[in-house]
Design a protein around this motif. Structure first.
Motif, PDB file in Angstrom:
ATOM      1  N   SER A 187       0.925  -1.179  -0.028  1.00 22.58           N
ATOM      2  CA  SER A 187       0.156  -0.008   0.064  1.00 22.58           C
ATOM      3  C   SER A 187       0.825   1.394  -0.149  1.00 22.58           C
ATOM      4  CB  SER A 187      -0.958  -0.145   1.173  1.00 22.58           C
ATOM      5  OG  SER A 187      -1.998   1.187   1.133  1.00 22.58           O
ATOM      6  N   GLN A 188       1.829   1.434   0.630  1.00 22.73           N
ATOM      7  CA  GLN A 188       2.869   2.411   1.050  1.00 22.73           C
ATOM      8  C   GLN A 188       3.549   2.602  -0.262  1.00 22.73           C
ATOM      9  OE1 GLN A 188       6.012   2.332   3.612  1.00 22.73           O
ATOM     10  NE2 GLN A 188       6.823   4.061   3.429  1.00 22.73           N
ATOM     11  N   ARG A 189       3.986   1.631  -0.865  1.00 18.31           N
ATOM     12  CA  ARG A 189       4.704   1.751  -2.062  1.00 18.31           C
ATOM     13  C   ARG A 189       3.904   2.192  -3.351  1.00 18.31           C
ATOM     14  NH1 ARG A 189       9.534  -1.107  -2.104  1.00 18.31           N
ATOM     15  NH2 ARG A 189       9.910  -0.602  -4.095  1.00 18.31           N
ATOM     16  N   ASP A 191       1.254   3.871  -3.213  1.00 21.42           N
ATOM     17  CA  ASP A 191       0.863   5.267  -3.065  1.00 21.42           C
ATOM     18  C   ASP A 191       1.934   6.381  -3.741  1.00 21.42           C
ATOM     19  OD1 ASP A 191      -1.487   4.764  -1.807  1.00 21.42           O
ATOM     20  OD2 ASP A 191      -0.847   5.056   0.016  1.00 21.42           O
ATOM     21  N   ALA A 192       3.243   5.796  -3.459  1.00 24.82           N
ATOM     22  CA  ALA A 192       4.294   6.455  -3.961  1.00 24.82           C
ATOM     23  C   ALA A 192       4.296   6.493  -5.419  1.00 24.82           C
ATOM     24  CB  ALA A 192       5.629   5.845  -3.391  1.00 24.82           C
ATOM     25  N   LEU A 194       1.994   5.845  -7.462  1.00 20.98           N
ATOM     26  CA  LEU A 194       0.894   6.857  -8.303  1.00 20.98           C
ATOM     27  C   LEU A 194       1.065   8.269  -8.038  1.00 20.98           C
ATOM     28  CD1 LEU A 194      -2.235   4.780  -6.784  1.00 20.98           C
ATOM     29  CD2 LEU A 194      -1.309   4.573  -8.982  1.00 20.98           C
ATOM     30  N   ALA A 195       1.656   8.610  -6.987  1.00 18.74           N
ATOM     31  CA  ALA A 195       1.944   9.957  -6.692  1.00 18.74           C
ATOM     32  C   ALA A 195       3.144  10.402  -7.666  1.00 18.74           C
ATOM     33  CB  ALA A 195       2.444  10.351  -5.162  1.00 18.74           C
ATOM     34  N   GLU A 235      -6.668  -3.151  -9.132  1.00 13.76           N
ATOM     35  CA  GLU A 235      -6.462  -2.160  -8.189  1.00 13.76           C
ATOM     36  C   GLU A 235      -7.381  -0.900  -8.225  1.00 13.76           C
ATOM     37  OE1 GLU A 235      -4.852  -1.961  -5.406  1.00 13.76           O
ATOM     38  OE2 GLU A 235      -3.525  -3.980  -5.298  1.00 13.76           O
ATOM     39  N   GLU A 237      -7.469   2.104  -7.095  1.00 13.77           N
ATOM     40  CA  GLU A 237      -6.776   3.328  -7.287  1.00 13.77           C
ATOM     41  C   GLU A 237      -6.015   3.454  -8.476  1.00 13.77           C
ATOM     42  OE1 GLU A 237      -6.732   6.522  -4.383  1.00 13.77           O
ATOM     43  OE2 GLU A 237      -8.558   5.609  -5.685  1.00 13.77           O
ATOM     44  N   GLY A 295     -10.962   5.753  -3.174  1.00 13.69           N
ATOM     45  CA  GLY A 295      -9.626   6.284  -2.596  1.00 13.69           C
ATOM     46  C   GLY A 295      -9.511   7.653  -3.295  1.00 13.69           C
ATOM     47  N   TYR A 297      -7.723   9.157  -5.633  1.00 13.58           N
ATOM     48  CA  TYR A 297      -7.767   9.248  -6.916  1.00 13.58           C
ATOM     49  C   TYR A 297      -9.343   9.048  -7.698  1.00 13.58           C
ATOM     50  CZ  TYR A 297      -2.670   9.689  -6.644  1.00 13.58           C
ATOM     51  OH  TYR A 297      -1.473   9.957  -6.060  1.00 13.58           O
ATOM     52  N   ARG A 332      -8.387  12.402   3.208  1.00 16.61           N
ATOM     53  CA  ARG A 332      -7.102  12.806   3.186  1.00 16.61           C
ATOM     54  C   ARG A 332      -7.010  14.163   3.413  1.00 16.61           C
ATOM     55  NH1 ARG A 332      -3.015  10.253   0.071  1.00 16.61           N
ATOM     56  NH2 ARG A 332      -4.242   8.316   0.283  1.00 16.61           N
TER      57      ARG A 332
END
Length: 423
Positions: A187-189, A191-192, A194-195, A235, A237, A295, A297, A332
C-alpha cells in the motif's frame, strides 16, 4: 528478416518509434537482468546503434523488440568481459550467458512485459526523493531522453544527468531491491508510484515552468498509467488515477486561448472536449468504484466526471462536487483539497459562505498562488473590488508561468473597470 521494407520506411524513424513504444519494457528487462542501470542503458544504446546498421542493410527483423533485447544482452556480456571489474562480476556474467542462450523470442516478449512493475517500484522507493523518482521513472519506464527530462525540470542536461547518476548509485549502494513489495509494503509503495505518475501528469498539464502546457509529459504519464493498470489489474486506485488523467486530458485543447492565457473552466468550449477520452475515463472510474474501495484518485476522478457531465458551467451539479470534496477532505486532510472544496461551495451555497471558509486555511496557503486567485475571484463576485484587486496582484506575483500571469492580468483588468462596492 523482412526484406524490401527499407524503401517504405525510415529505419532511424522506426527505431525512434520503437524506443517510444517499447523502450521502457526493454530497459526495465535489462536492468532487472543486469542489476545495473548504467550498464543496461549503455548496452541498449549499443544495440540501437547496431540496429541502424543491420536493419538498414537487411530490413526489419520479424520481432524488432526481441532482436534488440538479444543484441543488448550480448553487448552487456561484451562490456562486462572488457571491464576492469570483470572478476567481481563473473557470477552475473555466467547467469547472463545462460539467460541469453536459453531465451527465445516469445520468452523475451513475456519477460519484457513482466519486469516493468518491478522497476517502477524500484524508481519510487522511499529512499529516493520525489523529484528523483519522477526523473528515474521518466527515464527508465517512459523512455524519455535525459535532455527531455531536463527540460521538464527546467535544469541543464548536465545537472539532470548528474541527478540520475547519483540516483543509480544510491540504488546500488543502499541495496534497494528490484522487486514488487510484499503485502506489508504494498500500500505504501503503491501510493508513492501513483503520486509520481500524477506528478508527471501535472507537470505537463500545469507546468511550473514558463511553458504552461507540456503535452508530451501528459501523454507519457497516461501511458505509464495504462502500463500500471495492465500490470496491476483489479487495483481501484490505479484505475482511478488513469481515469482522472484521461478526464483532465479531455479538456486539454480548450485550456489556452489564442494569446496563450489560461481559459477558465467557465469559459471553455465544451463542444471541443474529447468525448472519447471522457467515455474511457468514465468507464474506468465506474469499474473502480464498483470494487468498493474508494480512494483519493477515484474521488478526484469523480469530481472531474461531474464537470464533464454538465452541459454548461452553470448546469454543473455543484452540490455533488462539494459533497465529493467533503468526503475527499475527510479521507485525506489537505488544505489544497479544502481550497477546492471552498470553490465548489462558492457555487453551491454562495460566495459569502466560501469567503468565511477561506479564512480558516489562510495561514496554511498564504504562499500558494491558487489560494489568492480563488480569494480574488470570490471577492470580485461579492463586489469587493479593492480587496479583490489586491488579491489578484498577489496571485500574479506568485504565478509560476506566463499563461497564469496573462489570465490573472486579464481578470484584474476587467475588475478595475468595474464599479467598486464598499466592503
Amino acid at each position: 528478416m523482412t526484406s524490401g521494407t527499407t524503401e517504405a520506411i525510415s529505419i532511424p524513424d522506426e527505431i525512434d518509434r520503437l524506443v517510444r513504444l517499447d523502450g521502457g519494457r526493454l530497459l526495465s528487462c535489462l536492468i532487472i537482468n543486469l542489476r545495473d542501470f548504467q550498464l543496461a542503458e549503455d548496452s541498449l544504446q549499443d544495440a540501437l546503434e547496431s540496429a541502424v546498421m543491420h536493419w538498414s542493410r537487411d530490413g526489419l527483423p520479424g520481432s524488432p523488440s526481441a532482436w534488440l533485447m538479444r543484441t543488448a544482452r550480448r553487448k552487456a556480456i561484451d562490456r562486462i568481459r572488457k571491464a576492469a571489474s570483470f572478476r567481481s562480476k563473473s557470477a552475473e556474467l555466467a547467469a547472463l550467458i545462460v539467460l541469453d542462450n536459453a531465451a527465445s523470442q516469445d520468452d523475451e516478449t513475456e519477460a519484457i512485459a513482466d519486469e516493468r512493475l518491478k522497476l517502477i517500484f524500484t524508481c519510487c522507493h522511499p529512499a529516493l526523493d520525489q523529484k528523483t523518482s519522477v526523473a528515474l521513472t521518466l527515464r527508465a519506464i517512459g523512455g524519455l531522453k535525459t535532455e527531455e527530462i531536463a527540460r521538464a525540470f527546467v535544469v541543464s542536461p548536465d545537472s539532470m544527468a548528474q541527478r540520475l547518476v547519483r540516483a543509480r548509485h544510491k540504488i546500488a549502494k543502499a541495496g534497494i531491491p528490484y522487486e514488487v513489495p510484499g503485502p506489508d509494503g504494498w500500500s505504501q509503495r503503491l501510493d508513492a508510484v501513483l503520486a509520481v505518475i500524477y506528478l508527471i501528469f501535472n507537470e505537463g498539464y500545469a507546468a511550473s515552468s514558463q511553458q504552461h502546457l507540456r503535452t508530451e509529459l501528459c501523454v507519457e504519464a497516461i501511458r505509464l498509467g495504462r502500463v500500471l493498470t495492465a500490470l496491476c489489474p483489479r487495483e481501484p486506485e490505479v484505475e482511478g488515477l488513469l481515469a482522472l488523467m484521461l478526464l483532465h486530458q479531455s479538456r486539454c485543447a480548450t485550456r489556452l486561448d489564442g494569446l496563450g492565457a489560461i481559459v477558465s473552466l467557465e469559459d471553455q468550449d465544451r463542444g471541443r472536449w474529447d468525448r472519447g477520452l471522457i467515455a474511457e475515463g468514465t468507464t474506468l472510474l465506474e469499474r473502480a468504484l464498483r470494487r468498493g474501495r474508494p480512494g483519493p484518485y477515484q474521488l478526484q476522478a469523480a469530481i472531474v466526471a461531474v464537470h464533464a457531465e454538465g452541459a454548461s458551467f452553470a448546469e454543473t451539479d455543484w452540490h455533488e462536487v462539494a459533497l465529493i470534496y467533503q468526503t475527499l477532505v475527510a479521507m485525506r486532510p489537505n488544505p489544497v483539497f479544502e481550497l477546492n472544496h471552498i470553490v465548489a461551495l462558492s457555487y453551491a451555497q454562495g460566495p459569502g459562505v466560501a469567503l468565511d471558509r477561506l479564512a480558516t486555511i489562510a495561514a496554511a496557503l498564504g504562499a500558494y498562488q491558487p489560494y489568492h486567485a480563488v480569494r480574488a475571484d470570490i471577492l470580485a463576485r461579492l463586489g469587493q473590488v479593492e480587496p479583490a484587486r489586491r488579491a489578484y496582484q498577489e496571485a500574479i506575483r506568485l504565478s509560476g508561468n506566463d499563461a497564469e500571469r496573462l489570465f490573472l492580468t486579464q481578470r484584474l483588468g476587467a475588475l478595475v473597470g468595474a464599479r467598486q462596492t464598499p466592503a
